[in-house]
Design an enzyme around this catalytic site. Structure first.
Site, PDB file in Angstrom:
ATOM      1  CG  HIS A  21      44.552  49.777  34.012  1.00 37.29           C
ATOM      2  ND1 HIS A  21      45.904  49.678  34.253  1.00 37.29           N
ATOM      3  CD2 HIS A  21      44.424  49.911  32.666  1.00 37.29           C
ATOM      4  CE1 HIS A  21      46.557  49.739  33.113  1.00 37.29           C
ATOM      5  NE2 HIS A  21      45.681  49.888  32.126  1.00 37.29           N
ATOM      6  CB  SER A  22      43.939  53.750  32.505  1.00 38.97           C
ATOM      7  OG  SER A  22      44.238  54.754  31.578  1.00 38.97           O
ATOM      8  CG  MET A  23      38.874  57.534  33.756  1.00 39.16           C
ATOM      9  SD  MET A  23      37.439  57.669  32.641  1.00 39.16           S
ATOM     10  CE  MET A  23      36.563  56.141  33.047  1.00 39.16           C
TER      11      MET A  23
ATOM     12  CB  ALA B  20      44.416  54.864  38.652  1.00 39.04           C
TER      13      ALA B  20
ATOM     14  CB  SER C 130      47.044  49.711  37.587  1.00 35.50           C
ATOM     15  OG  SER C 130      47.491  49.126  36.391  1.00 35.50           O
TER      16      SER C 130
END
Length: 249
Positions: free
Chosen positions: A89-91, A93, A117
């Site tokens: 998720h975010s970083m 990803a 994500s």
């Protein structure tokens, strides 16, 4: 399994699909407690614990995406003998993607699928929302994204504890430059909130350009931390995808 780098928040069902989860900037393995519980009995969830937070807070956090991905690939390589998948998720990803590139370059088996994500597809230039200067800018960016962790920002003592990791993570993202390469032979699913203030749906959809395999895009109501409100739906998606891909621990 290296207990320094990975956390389980429930039993590991025998022969269940394995899912390695990478937290967001400033985040810790505990961010995946709700997802781990939702997948109980259906998946073996390993949440990555980055240096510089929670029980690893005395360690120095990584200050570059490349250095962090190099270390993650070394730690995860022993786990790749059995099929597995990544969720970031975010970083997280970005780290899931870059770790996959390193695993493939070393000849290790690829993850059965990448779940990416809350992050747009990488490009040669850092995104405008990643180029932050100074702690005030970092704190303002975190507040803008929302999420359950925002209460930490209002407690000076807790803020002092999390700032080093936030500072390092945003510095790493701000200096990250994607090195152009061929699309990965790994199926991908991109997940994004329809009102995410930093990730337009079109940027999430652009992950399709980075795979030669199957690609799916799932758009959920909500902002950057849409996961908090859609744990059940996301766990169902993950469970179905893992079972279909045949990923087994």
């Amino acid at each position: 399994m290296n207990s320094t780098w990975f956390r389980r928040f429930g039993p590991a069902p025998e022969s269940a699909p394995r899912l390695v989860c990478f937290p967001h900037a400033g985040g810790a393995a505990s961010a995946f407690v709700p997802l781990s519980r939702a997948l109980a009995g259906r998946a073996d969830v390993l949440a990555v614990q980055y240096p510089g937070r929670q029980d690893r807070r005395l360690e120095s956090p990584f200050e570059s995406i490349t250095g962090h991905a190099d270390a993650l690939a070394r730690e995860i390589r022993p786990l790749t003998a059995a099929p597995y998948a990544f969720f970031g998720h975010s970083m997280g990803a970005v780290l899931a993607y870059e770790t996959t590139r390193r695993l493939l370059a070393s000849g290790s088996p690829a993850p059965g699928r990448l779940f990416l994500s809350g992050r747009g597809a990488p490009s040669p230039r850092p995104g405008v929302h990643d180029r932050l200067h100074g702690d005030d800018a970092v704190i303002a960016a975190v507040r803008r994204l929302g999420g359950t962790g925002n209460a930490v920002l209002d407690d000076p003592e807790l803020l002092d504890m999390v700032l080093p990791a936030l500072r390092a993570d945003y510095g790493a993202l701000g200096s990250y430059s994607w090195q152009e390469s061929a699309p990965l032979p790994v199926p991908m699913t991109a997940l994004v909130g329809d009102t995410d203030p930093v990730v337009p749906v079109a940027r999430a959809a652009a992950w399709e350009e980075h795979t030669t395999g199957d690609f799916g895009l799932r758009v959920f109501p909500g902002g950057h931390f849409f996961l908090d409100d859609h744990t059940a739906a996301i766990s169902a998606l993950l469970s179905a995808s893992l079972s279909a891909s045949g990923a087994r621990a």
